[in-house]
Write a protein that holds these residues in place. Structure first.
Motif, PDB file in Angstrom:
ATOM      1  N   VAL A   1      81.745  42.682 112.244  1.00  0.00           N
ATOM      2  CA  VAL A   1      82.529  43.912 111.789  1.00  0.00           C
ATOM      3  C   VAL A   1      81.456  44.854 112.068  1.00  0.00           C
ATOM      4  N   ASP A   2      82.338  45.914 112.706  1.00  0.00           N
ATOM      5  CA  ASP A   2      81.713  47.166 113.243  1.00  0.00           C
ATOM      6  C   ASP A   2      81.439  47.920 112.013  1.00  0.00           C
ATOM      7  N   GLN A   3      80.695  49.320 112.143  1.00  0.00           N
ATOM      8  CA  GLN A   3      80.053  50.231 111.177  1.00  0.00           C
ATOM      9  C   GLN A   3      81.363  51.086 110.561  1.00  0.00           C
ATOM     10  N   ASN A   4      82.581  50.896 111.204  1.00  0.00           N
ATOM     11  CA  ASN A   4      83.525  51.521 110.304  1.00  0.00           C
ATOM     12  C   ASN A   4      84.277  50.415 109.733  1.00  0.00           C
ATOM     13  N   GLN A   5      83.572  49.420 109.321  1.00  0.00           N
ATOM     14  CA  GLN A   5      84.322  47.981 108.664  1.00  0.00           C
ATOM     15  C   GLN A   5      85.615  47.504 109.216  1.00  0.00           C
ATOM     16  N   LYS A   6      85.749  47.666 110.640  1.00  0.00           N
ATOM     17  CA  LYS A   6      86.715  46.938 111.194  1.00  0.00           C
ATOM     18  C   LYS A   6      86.306  45.783 111.846  1.00  0.00           C
ATOM     19  N   ILE A   7      87.182  44.700 111.884  1.00  0.00           N
ATOM     20  CA  ILE A   7      86.949  43.378 112.295  1.00  0.00           C
ATOM     21  C   ILE A   7      87.078  43.278 113.792  1.00  0.00           C
ATOM     22  N   VAL A   8      85.988  43.160 114.537  1.00  0.00           N
ATOM     23  CA  VAL A   8      86.189  43.305 115.867  1.00  0.00           C
ATOM     24  C   VAL A   8      86.245  42.026 116.662  1.00  0.00           C
ATOM     25  N   PHE A   9      85.856  40.892 115.906  1.00  0.00           N
ATOM     26  CA  PHE A   9      85.920  39.528 116.220  1.00  0.00           C
ATOM     27  C   PHE A   9      86.044  38.518 115.134  1.00  0.00           C
ATOM     28  N   GLY A  10      86.910  37.588 115.383  1.00  0.00           N
ATOM     29  CA  GLY A  10      86.933  36.618 114.142  1.00  0.00           C
ATOM     30  C   GLY A  10      87.351  35.254 114.824  1.00  0.00           C
ATOM     31  N   LYS A  11      86.901  34.122 114.283  1.00  0.00           N
ATOM     32  CA  LYS A  11      87.035  32.739 114.565  1.00  0.00           C
ATOM     33  C   LYS A  11      87.061  31.836 113.358  1.00  0.00           C
ATOM     34  N   THR A  12      88.111  31.267 112.972  1.00  0.00           N
ATOM     35  CA  THR A  12      88.470  30.537 112.031  1.00  0.00           C
ATOM     36  C   THR A  12      88.865  29.187 112.561  1.00  0.00           C
ATOM     37  N   VAL A  13      88.192  27.772 112.061  1.00  0.00           N
ATOM     38  CA  VAL A  13      88.393  26.657 112.442  1.00  0.00           C
ATOM     39  C   VAL A  13      88.964  25.681 111.422  1.00  0.00           C
ATOM     40  N   ILE A  14      89.923  24.878 111.698  1.00  0.00           N
ATOM     41  CA  ILE A  14      90.416  24.059 110.467  1.00  0.00           C
ATOM     42  C   ILE A  14      89.698  22.531 110.899  1.00  0.00           C
ATOM     43  N   SER A  15      88.510  22.818 111.346  1.00  0.00           N
ATOM     44  CA  SER A  15      87.765  21.195 111.253  1.00  0.00           C
ATOM     45  C   SER A  15      86.401  21.610 111.088  1.00  0.00           C
ATOM     46  N   HIS A  16      85.285  20.671 111.149  1.00  0.00           N
ATOM     47  CA  HIS A  16      83.974  21.187 110.721  1.00  0.00           C
ATOM     48  C   HIS A  16      83.083  21.434 111.914  1.00  0.00           C
ATOM     49  N   GLY A  17      83.589  21.306 113.081  1.00  0.00           N
ATOM     50  CA  GLY A  17      83.078  21.624 114.386  1.00  0.00           C
ATOM     51  C   GLY A  17      83.452  22.979 115.042  1.00  0.00           C
ATOM     52  N   ASP A  18      83.549  23.128 116.398  1.00  0.00           N
ATOM     53  CA  ASP A  18      83.875  24.154 117.080  1.00  0.00           C
ATOM     54  C   ASP A  18      83.761  25.362 116.737  1.00  0.00           C
ATOM     55  N   ARG A  19      82.569  25.730 116.186  1.00  0.00           N
ATOM     56  CA  ARG A  19      82.142  27.039 115.711  1.00  0.00           C
ATOM     57  C   ARG A  19      81.782  27.987 116.694  1.00  0.00           C
ATOM     58  N   ALA A  20      81.923  29.375 116.677  1.00  0.00           N
ATOM     59  CA  ALA A  20      81.349  30.241 117.554  1.00  0.00           C
ATOM     60  C   ALA A  20      79.664  30.127 117.574  1.00  0.00           C
ATOM     61  N   ASP A  21      79.408  30.350 118.621  1.00  0.00           N
ATOM     62  CA  ASP A  21      77.943  30.206 118.976  1.00  0.00           C
ATOM     63  C   ASP A  21      77.391  31.625 119.176  1.00  0.00           C
ATOM     64  N   VAL A  22      76.013  31.764 119.239  1.00  0.00           N
ATOM     65  CA  VAL A  22      75.254  33.067 119.133  1.00  0.00           C
ATOM     66  C   VAL A  22      75.767  33.759 120.202  1.00  0.00           C
ATOM     67  N   ALA A  23      75.870  33.086 121.651  1.00  0.00           N
ATOM     68  CA  ALA A  23      76.356  33.860 123.000  1.00  0.00           C
ATOM     69  C   ALA A  23      77.668  34.428 122.602  1.00  0.00           C
ATOM     70  N   THR A  24      78.594  33.821 121.975  1.00  0.00           N
ATOM     71  CA  THR A  24      80.052  34.254 121.780  1.00  0.00           C
ATOM     72  C   THR A  24      79.965  35.580 120.939  1.00  0.00           C
ATOM     73  N   VAL A  25      79.092  35.476 120.042  1.00  0.00           N
ATOM     74  CA  VAL A  25      78.968  36.498 118.853  1.00  0.00           C
ATOM     75  C   VAL A  25      78.471  37.907 119.815  1.00  0.00           C
ATOM     76  N   VAL A  26      77.203  37.537 120.286  1.00  0.00           N
ATOM     77  CA  VAL A  26      76.722  38.695 120.970  1.00  0.00           C
ATOM     78  C   VAL A  26      77.510  39.273 121.917  1.00  0.00           C
ATOM     79  N   ALA A  27      78.370  38.763 122.687  1.00  0.00           N
ATOM     80  CA  ALA A  27      79.475  39.514 123.567  1.00  0.00           C
ATOM     81  C   ALA A  27      80.355  40.246 123.105  1.00  0.00           C
ATOM     82  N   LYS A  28      80.525  40.075 121.735  1.00  0.00           N
ATOM     83  CA  LYS A  28      81.472  40.697 120.825  1.00  0.00           C
ATOM     84  C   LYS A  28      80.982  41.609 120.133  1.00  0.00           C
ATOM     85  N   LEU A  29      79.823  41.968 120.139  1.00  0.00           N
ATOM     86  CA  LEU A  29      78.970  42.895 119.388  1.00  0.00           C
ATOM     87  C   LEU A  29      79.462  44.184 119.932  1.00  0.00           C
ATOM     88  N   PRO A  30      79.690  45.276 119.011  1.00  0.00           N
ATOM     89  CA  PRO A  30      80.190  46.525 119.501  1.00  0.00           C
ATOM     90  C   PRO A  30      78.747  47.465 120.030  1.00  0.00           C
TER      91      PRO A  30
END
Length: 284
Positions: free
Chosen positions: A255-284
């Motif tokens: 979420v950026d400082q304007n409170q807008k969502i700039v990245f989102g990942k939701t899974v319907i399993s227990h694994g396959d989650r976003a890792d740090v590298a993916t998140v850092v690449a999406k930071l504004p």
């Protein structure tokens, strides 16, 4: 027998030979009749053969796999019969004990993989989280010190990374521990953002379970571990996983400082989650 997440592991030994050799073994691995079950059984068979190779001094794990394993398909499981080939017995009890120690590690690893990849029970409705580009719904959640943590206050400081965990579905979630551990181990990459980890579950005893989950983890000042009793946040964000032994769909947001969502990942399993590298690449 070790039984966990649908994986059954049975070891049977024949009587000792005159010099302490083990003359026969059977490993029974119960896995789903699916492509994932087939892959899991193949990985397990190769792991067992490799470990036997280490213990017995044979020249090639592939040779053991070819010589010793026979797969018998049934309607419920896959059974691997392993009989050491003549001339290559384990020489003494010490090698047998070492083999069992290594097999225990291999089995626990296989069960963790099965837990992360097993087919999850469907919820009453699929997740419907806010989408990228939309304004993130505000929230105020309590941390374990009784302090209020709000999205508005956090975005005034920096962009916000949100980890929605499974919290307490009746037990601690190993995949959640793994994800939080990664985000802690790579905290230097996230030093300029606020990180919120949300732990949902039934209100009763949720604080106790959250303390157990945290254990000896130490969170930096920009990390916030908060509780979501009775799923108030989870429902507001469309993430309620309403099924037996489930709580929330695991999710990661930026979420950026304007409170807008700039990245989102939701899974319907227990694994396959976003890792740090993916998140850092999406930071504004």
């Amino acid at each position: 027998m070790l039984e966990s997440y649908g994986l059954n592991f049975v070891v049977m030994l024949s009587p000792y030979g005159p010099f302490g050799q083990v003359t026969g073994m059977q490993f029974q691995v119960g896995v789903p009749q699916s492509s994932e079950g087939t892959q899991l059984s193949q990985r397990f068979a190769f792991a067992v053969s490799s470990l036997y190779w280490v213990s017995s001094g044979m020249r090639s794990p592939v040779h053991v796999l070819m010589a010793g394993f026979v797969e018998r398909r049934t309607s419920f499981d896959r059974t691997f019969h392993f009989i050491p080939t003549q001339g290559h017995p384990m020489q003494n009890r010490r090698s047998m004990i070492g083999l069992f120690a290594m097999l225990s590690i291999a089995t626990l690893t296989s069960t963790a993989q099965a837990q992360g990849r097993r087919q999850a029970a469907p919820g009453k409705e699929p997740p419907h989280p806010p989408k990228v580009g939309q304004e993130a719904p505000g929230f105020e959640l309590m941390n374990q010190e009784g302090e209020v943590v709000s999205l508005k206050a956090l975005t005034e400081k920096s962009p916000v990374v949100m980890l929605v965990l499974r919290g307490w579905p009746g037990k601690q979630c190993p995949m959640c521990s793994r994800q939080v551990g990664e985000f802690l181990s790579k905290k230097a990459a996230l030093k300029d953002v606020q990180v919120v980890m949300i732990y949902p579950g039934p209100a009763e005893l949720l604080e106790m379970h959250a303390k157990e989950f945290q254990g000896n983890k130490t969170f930096p000042s920009n990390y916030h571990f908060v509780l979501d009793p009775d799923y108030k946040f989870t429902n507001a964000w469309g993430l309620r996983w309403d099924a037996p032994r489930e709580t929330a769909y695991p999710s990661t947001f930026v979420v950026d400082q304007n409170q807008k969502i700039v990245f989102g990942k939701t899974v319907i399993s227990h694994g396959d989650r976003a890792d740090v590298a993916t998140v850092v690449a999406k930071l504004p």
